[in-house]
Design a protein around this motif. Structure first.
Motif, short mmCIF file in Angstrom:
data_model
loop_
_atom_site.label_atom_id
_atom_site.label_comp_id
_atom_site.label_asym_id
_atom_site.label_seq_id
_atom_site.Cartn_x
_atom_site.Cartn_y
_atom_site.Cartn_z
N GLU A 28 -13.53 -9.40 2.92
CA GLU A 28 -13.22 -7.98 3.18
C GLU A 28 -11.82 -7.65 2.63
N PHE A 77 -8.72 -5.74 -4.26
CA PHE A 77 -9.26 -5.41 -5.59
C PHE A 77 -9.30 -3.90 -5.80
N ASP A 78 -9.85 -3.17 -4.82
CA ASP A 78 -10.02 -1.72 -4.97
C ASP A 78 -8.67 -1.03 -5.21
N PHE A 79 -7.66 -1.43 -4.42
CA PHE A 79 -6.34 -0.80 -4.53
C PHE A 79 -5.76 -1.02 -5.93
N ARG A 80 -5.87 -2.24 -6.41
CA ARG A 80 -5.30 -2.54 -7.73
C ARG A 80 -6.10 -1.90 -8.87
N GLN A 81 -7.39 -1.80 -8.67
CA GLN A 81 -8.19 -1.13 -9.69
C GLN A 81 -7.83 0.35 -9.76
N ARG A 82 -7.62 0.95 -8.57
CA ARG A 82 -7.21 2.37 -8.53
C ARG A 82 -5.89 2.58 -9.26
N TYR A 142 0.80 -1.23 0.00
CA TYR A 142 0.00 0.00 0.00
C TYR A 142 0.84 1.29 0.00
N LYS A 155 -12.96 -9.45 -10.58
CA LYS A 155 -13.54 -10.18 -9.44
C LYS A 155 -14.34 -11.37 -9.98
N GLN A 170 -11.77 -7.47 -1.13
CA GLN A 170 -12.34 -6.23 -1.66
C GLN A 170 -11.28 -5.11 -1.63
N ARG A 171 -10.55 -5.02 -0.51
CA ARG A 171 -9.51 -3.98 -0.41
C ARG A 171 -8.40 -4.24 -1.43
#
Ligand code: FAD
Ligand code: GLY
Length: 386
Positions: free
Chosen positions: A112, A118-123, A63, A130, A115-116
């Motif tokens: 959970e 996924f979100d970080f890598r998508q950003r 991160y 997914k 999801q984090r």
């Protein structure tokens, strides 16, 4: 007869014959330099020998590690050309497979985390997807019905790190490099603020001898902080993090992707081999295989791929990851003229070998170290000692 002590003199001494020392030595030798690698045991048998060989910057992105992530992505981009040149110089073809990774969830906590993840890598703009449990099993039929979801990371690669090490060793020698094995470097010798050479234990006489060299590359992995001679603030704050991997013969449950889940990864290799890794243990330099680690790895792997219980266990691989305080490597020149670092690659030394070798050799040859600035030893100067 006079007993005058002979002092050898060489152009460049690389301390440590692991993946980083060999890769950097090879690039320097390729540029026409006379390079000698000093290895305390057998070259190529350090942490890289135990490694899973994953080239997975998108999955392993931390991160708060922007510089390391950029360096890692660039290193992966360099890999095809690096391997092409390695084959040219060694005659050994090291293939890397772009299998992608599936990061799997088994329970609510995992969901959970997923999801984090996924979100970080998508950003970051990575092409992650997914998948539901059934979609995951369509890709990998041997996964447990307990896998409820996953994230697919298509751009992850992996290779056989032992083959890579064999190729690096051969390429280095073919380009005129010399490897002195069973030759631990005990001390770095300085002349004021200039590198002057090393003290090394002679394998035949078991006595220390001095070797003069104006250029030194410190690439001794987890042992890089143990060599005498450097002022306190120039000793990289590296400690060993033990990692254990189990090598299974898994023809009965073939996988085609790298599978990751909480506490475990499974990496399918050629000839039906499956690597199940890895522990992460703070045990100093102890490399004994502990029963608890084996139990945890097998239990976590079994939860994801139940079929592994029928697989013969062929080998237990153990290595010491070299970890700096901030888990990023220390690379490039030091305040000592002629002393360069290439150490502390922690979990990513195989992935980072191309960029490390290219950029550290570039800085030795030209004095330009712009690309290595985020990884300078000087970043530790202002922080409190650990
Ligand atoms: P090493 O490979 O440990 O080599 C250092 C060498 O220096 C050794 O040969 C040692 O004997 C020698 N040496 C030490 N002291 C002296 C001395 N005084 N004089 C002379 N020689 C000395 N990375 C990835 O990118 N992908 C992965 O999938 C991956 N999986 C891993 C799995 C496990 C279980 C482990 C343990 C590591 C993994 N890694 C992975 C990390 C990777 O293996 C390391 O980052 C990498 O090996 C570091 O390379 P190195 O050359 O700095 O150290
Ligand atoms: N990069 C995988 C490991 O160090 O275990």
């Amino acid at each position: 007869m006079s007993q005058q002590r002979k002092t050898d003199s060489i152009e460049i001494a690389v301390i440590g014959g692991g993946v980083i020392g060999l890769a950097t030595g090879w690039r320097l030798a390729r540029s026409g330099k006379k390079v000698v690698v000093f290895e305390k045991k057998e070259a190529g048998r350090g942490a890289g020998w135990a490694s899973a060989g994953m080239l997975a910057p998108q999955t392993e992105a931390g991160y708060e590690q922007k510089d390391l992530l950029e360096f890692s992505l660039e290193s992966l981009r360099k890999y095809p050309e690096f391997l092409r040149e390695l084959t040219e110089d060694s005659g050994i073809k090291v293939e890397a497979g772009k299998t992608g990774s599936l990061f799997c969830a088994l329970n609510r906590d995992d969901l959970e985390r997923l999801q984090r993840f996924f979100d970080f890598r998508q950003r970051l703009g990575f092409p992650v997807m997914k998948l539901k449990g059934e979609e995951t099993r369509e890709k990998e039929p041997y996964l447990s019905p307990r896998v409820t979801a996953s994230v697919f990371v298509p751009d992850d690669w992996h290779l056989d790190s032992r083959k890579l090490l064999a190729a690096l060793k051969t390429a280095f020698i073919n380009k005129g490099g010399l490897i002195h094995e069973d030759s631990p470097v005990t001390e770095i010798l300085l002349d004021g603020k200039t590198a002057a050479g090393i003290k090394v234990l002679d394998p035949k006489t078991k006595t220390e001898k001095e070797v003069k060299a104006n250029t030194l590359v410190l690439a001794a992995g987890a042992w890089s902080s143990q060599i005498k001679g450097l002022p306190e603030n120039l000793i990289p704050p590296i400690r060993p993090i033990k990692g254990m991997i189990l090598n299974l013969k898994a023809e009965s449950c073939p996988l085609s992707h790298v599978i990751r889940a909480e506490g475990v990864y499974l990496v399918p290799k050629q000839n039906g081999r499956l690597l199940v890794g890895a522990t992460s243990e703070e045990k100093g330099y102890d490399v004994s295989p502990l029963a608890g680690g084996i139990k945890d790895l097998l239990q976590n792997a079994f939860d994801i791929v139940p079929g592994i219980s029928e697989c013969p266990l062929e080998e237990i691989q153990i290595g010491l990851r070299p970890a700096n305080r901030d888990h990023s490597p220390v690379l490039g020149p030091s305040p000592i003229q002629g002393l360069y670092y290439a150490a502390g690659h922690y979990r990513h030394g195989i992935l980072l070998a191309p960029m490390t070798a290219l950029e550290v050799s570039h800085s030795v040859l030209t004095g330009d170290f712009e690309r290595l600035k985020p990884f300078s030893i000087t970043r530790f100067f202002s922080s409190a000692a650990a």
